[in-house]
Design a protein around this motif. Structure first.
Motif, mmCIF file in Angstrom:
data_model
loop_
_atom_site.group_PDB
_atom_site.id
_atom_site.type_symbol
_atom_site.label_atom_id
_atom_site.label_comp_id
_atom_site.label_asym_id
_atom_site.label_seq_id
_atom_site.Cartn_x
_atom_site.Cartn_y
_atom_site.Cartn_z
ATOM 1 N N ASN A 154 -11.205 -2.667 -6.290
ATOM 2 C CA ASN A 154 -12.365 -3.083 -5.809
ATOM 3 C C ASN A 154 -13.547 -2.189 -5.826
ATOM 4 O O ASN A 154 -13.452 -0.933 -5.442
ATOM 5 C CB ASN A 154 -11.973 -3.633 -4.548
ATOM 6 N N ASP A 179 -17.929 -11.131 -13.966
ATOM 7 C CA ASP A 179 -18.036 -12.229 -12.746
ATOM 8 C C ASP A 179 -17.545 -11.112 -11.590
ATOM 9 O O ASP A 179 -16.461 -11.102 -10.918
ATOM 10 C CB ASP A 179 -16.811 -12.990 -13.072
ATOM 11 N N ASP A 181 -20.171 -11.036 -8.737
ATOM 12 C CA ASP A 181 -20.991 -11.371 -7.643
ATOM 13 C C ASP A 181 -20.237 -11.282 -6.327
ATOM 14 O O ASP A 181 -20.884 -10.545 -5.260
ATOM 15 C CB ASP A 181 -21.621 -13.057 -7.809
ATOM 16 N N GLU A 182 -19.270 -11.870 -6.272
ATOM 17 C CA GLU A 182 -18.436 -11.769 -4.771
ATOM 18 C C GLU A 182 -18.263 -10.340 -4.630
ATOM 19 O O GLU A 182 -18.324 -9.777 -3.170
ATOM 20 C CB GLU A 182 -17.371 -12.577 -4.793
ATOM 21 N N GLU A 183 -17.723 -9.514 -5.462
ATOM 22 C CA GLU A 183 -17.358 -8.125 -5.315
ATOM 23 C C GLU A 183 -18.515 -7.419 -4.872
ATOM 24 O O GLU A 183 -18.490 -6.434 -3.908
ATOM 25 C CB GLU A 183 -16.513 -7.611 -6.487
ATOM 26 N N ALA A 185 -21.177 -8.470 -3.404
ATOM 27 C CA ALA A 185 -21.445 -8.824 -2.037
ATOM 28 C C ALA A 185 -20.833 -8.196 -0.833
ATOM 29 O O ALA A 185 -21.208 -7.674 0.008
ATOM 30 C CB ALA A 185 -21.588 -10.306 -1.977
ATOM 31 N N SER A 186 -19.408 -7.974 -1.059
ATOM 32 C CA SER A 186 -18.580 -7.688 -0.287
ATOM 33 C C SER A 186 -18.777 -5.980 -0.143
ATOM 34 O O SER A 186 -18.134 -5.348 0.594
ATOM 35 C CB SER A 186 -17.088 -7.843 -0.433
#
Length: 240
Positions: A154, A179, A181-183, A185-186
């Motif tokens: 991560n 892909d 984007d989620e990573e 953001a977190s």
């Protein structure tokens, strides 16, 4: 055959006959060693040239505007280098890079020492250490212009591993799939807490393929607090 030269040409990277020979020797050494030690799942030469060499070298055109990889004595550390990707291909193509390879498994470090000898590479050092322990070593912390990692983890974990090695003003560059984007953001909180700032995300298609990739560029804007990196294993169990 789609070989290293084919992909280097697509990337706009000129390689000499000697450099191409280094790539060939390196590939053969990895594939041979892979029979007794787990280094890669990729052993087909064409696939190897694409997914290891072209992928590693894609950073050169991505950073072409800054020209940082061509600057004299630019220092780089590859954290969790494994079989030497992405940094040994970068070192072959840009011999000016002053390179440190860090890995937690001594067997891999010994193999990389053999690669360095066989390829006659200069200005390159190996370090056997966990990422968290190396990040606290006086001669490694705050010492590099660039830290790179192609390790599977991560982004918040990788930032805790890698950013402590980087000088203020330097870059941590993470090789990622597209892909993310989620990573991203977190990981915002971790990046800020560790003294970094997200500078850019460079998305691209791997040369002559449909494989989507990204470089995440994190600029170190202030010193990483002394509390980081935390003890080995903590970042993975409890990401920031």
């Amino acid at each position: 055959m789609k070989d290293t030269k084919y992909y280097a040409d697509l990337l706009g990277i000129e390689l000499s006959g000697e450099q191409l020979e280094q790539f060939s020797t390196y590939m053969n050494m990895v594939i041979e060693k892979n029979q007794v030690m787990n280094l890669t799942a990729i052993t087909d030469p064409e696939e190897f040239a694409l997914k290891h060499f072209a992928d590693s070298l894609s950073l050169i055109p991505a950073l072409a505007e800054t020209d940082i990889l061509s600057s004299k004595n630019v220092s780089m550390i590859d954290v969790g280098t494994g079989a030497g990707f992405p940094s040994i291909p970068l070192k072959i193509a840009r011999p000016n890079i002053q390179l440190t390879l860090l890995d937690s498994l001594n067997k891999r470090i010994k193999f990389l020492d053999d690669v360095i000898t066989a390829l006659y590479l200069n200005g390159i050092t190996t370090v056997h250490s966990r990422a968290e322990e190396g990040g606290r070593m006086k001669d490694l912390r705050d010492n590099f212009d660039i830290a790179v990692s192609r390790a599977v983890a991560n982004l918040s974990v990788l930032t805790e591993y890698c950013l402590p090695y980087v000088k203020v003003g330097g870059l941590f560059i993470s090789y990622k799939s597209q892909d993310i984007d989620e990573e991203l953001a977190s990981s915002k909180r971790a990046i800020k807490l560790l003294g970094g700032e997200l500078e850019d995300v460079i998305n691209f298609q791997l040369a002559d393929s449909d494989i989507s990739r990204s470089f995440v560029l994190i600029r170190k804007t202030k010193a990483t607090p002394k509390a980081y990196p935390r003890k080995p294993g903590t970042a993975k169990k409890d990401p920031l």
